[in-house]
Scaffold this active site. Structure first.
Site, mmCIF file in Angstrom:
data_model
loop_
_atom_site.group_PDB
_atom_site.id
_atom_site.type_symbol
_atom_site.label_atom_id
_atom_site.label_comp_id
_atom_site.label_asym_id
_atom_site.label_seq_id
_atom_site.Cartn_x
_atom_site.Cartn_y
_atom_site.Cartn_z
ATOM 1 N N THR A 1 56.658 128.489 73.449
ATOM 2 C CA THR A 1 55.954 128.515 74.729
ATOM 3 C C THR A 1 55.425 129.924 75.004
ATOM 4 O OG1 THR A 1 57.382 126.755 75.495
ATOM 5 C CG2 THR A 1 56.128 127.916 77.176
ATOM 6 N N ARG B 1 59.377 131.249 82.902
ATOM 7 C CA ARG B 1 60.458 130.316 82.548
ATOM 8 C C ARG B 1 61.731 130.845 83.194
ATOM 9 N NH1 ARG B 1 61.652 128.114 76.607
ATOM 10 N NH2 ARG B 1 59.965 126.762 77.273
#
Ligand code: NCD
Length: 310
Positions: A55, A104
């Protein structure tokens, strides 16, 4: 208009906005020069309070390929969070340095909170066991590219359906496409959370919960394998007992349709045997690459690149 928008949950974008991103991603895939310098001079902050490979790297690769730059941290230990700084303050700072924030965080709801304190778009790259909307864009784009459409499919989700945020986001998103049937395959302890099941029921989506992967194989058009989310367990013994419940191997694959595809958000641990990697139905590495293209489309759109008109 996608310019200036945050992405916290898959529903934040309409179906036509998602379609727009998929078409843009496809154009970028076909011609890697397309939009190449469209974000020149723009800055992306990548704030990762939890580990990540794909990611973070795919967001950074996306931004760099569009001509922009990145700053940020890959672990909370190198941020002022360890000194006790609140998320709200970290976000206010990042928003004053960068043009967009990708974050995140291990806490469910952190991305939504961040978006409330940020004057620039916030993209949720995973908030605890809750959501991971850009993985969903990746998953949907992969299905569309490899199977030609996103409708009239039976999709099997297998593994940790309780803590797997990619499962939660993808199930919610697929519920918006026509004639999708879902089969949730997990041990009893790791079944899908009640709130997702209620949402599916309210939308009259056909779904089934099972424990057996082998028997479900012949029905599936897409098999979405997931890792047991060790970091979300309260008890290591439970993790050890459950971690190898499902291992996709050649024998199980032989019961699958010829045109089925196997997806996995990665990282895999043991749940897909490496002997499957050479099977043409194994699509997880292609999926990781589509993740970069769709993140390029997303960044170019929310940052308002000149050539992108929605
Ligand atoms: C997933 C995640 O972080 O939720 N990884 C990813 O973003 N590709 C899946 C996982 O960690 O199991």
């Amino acid at each position: 208009m996608l310019k200036g928008r945050s992405l916290i949950e898959p529903e934040d974008f309409s179906l036509s906005e998602m379609e727009f991103l998929f078409s843009l991603a496809e154009m970028i895939e076909k011609d890697e020069k397309y939009l190449r310098n469209s974000l020149k001079g723009r800055l992306l902050a990548t704030l990762f309070f939890e580990p990540s490979t794909r990611t973070r790297l795919s967001f950074e690769a996306a931004m760099l390929r569009l001509g922009g730059s990145c700053l940020g941290f890959a672990e909370p230990g190198s941020s002022s969070a360890v000194k006790g700084e609140s998320l709200a303050d970290t976000i206010r700072m990042a928003a004053s340095y960068a043009d967009a924030i990708v974050m995140r965080n291990p806490k469910e709801g952190a991305a939504l909170l961040a978006s409330r304190y940020s004057v620039v778009p916030v993209i949720n790259a995973g908030d605890g066991g809750h959501h991971h909307p850009t993985q969903t864009l990746t998953d949907l784009l992969t299905i569309r590219q490899l199977l030609g459409k996103i409708e009239n499919f039976t999709v099997g989700f297998c593994g940790d359906l309780k803590f797997g945020r990619t499962v939660h986001s993808l199930a919610k998103a697929l519920a918006r496409f026509p004639d999708i049937k879902m089969i949730f395959i997990s041990p009893q302890e790791l079944i899908l959370p009640e709130y997702i099941k209620n949402m599916l029921k309210n939308q009259n989506i056909i779904f089934d919960e099972r424990e057996n992967l082998e028997k479900s194989m012949p029905e599936l058009d897409v098999l979405y394998m997931t890792r047991v989310q060790r970091e979300r367990f309260f008890n290591e013994d439970d993790y050890i007992r459950l971690k190898d419940t499902y291992v996709l191997n050649k024998e199980k694959m032989s019961a699958g349709k010829e045109k089925m595809i196997v997806l996995h958000p990665l990282p895999r641990v043991n749940e897909i045997s490496v002997e499957i990697d050479s099977d043409p139905r194994a699509a997880y590495f292609k999926q990781a690459k589509y993740g970069m293209y769709v993140r390029m489309a997303l960044l170019a759109s929310v940052l308002g690149a000149e050539d992108v008109k929605y």
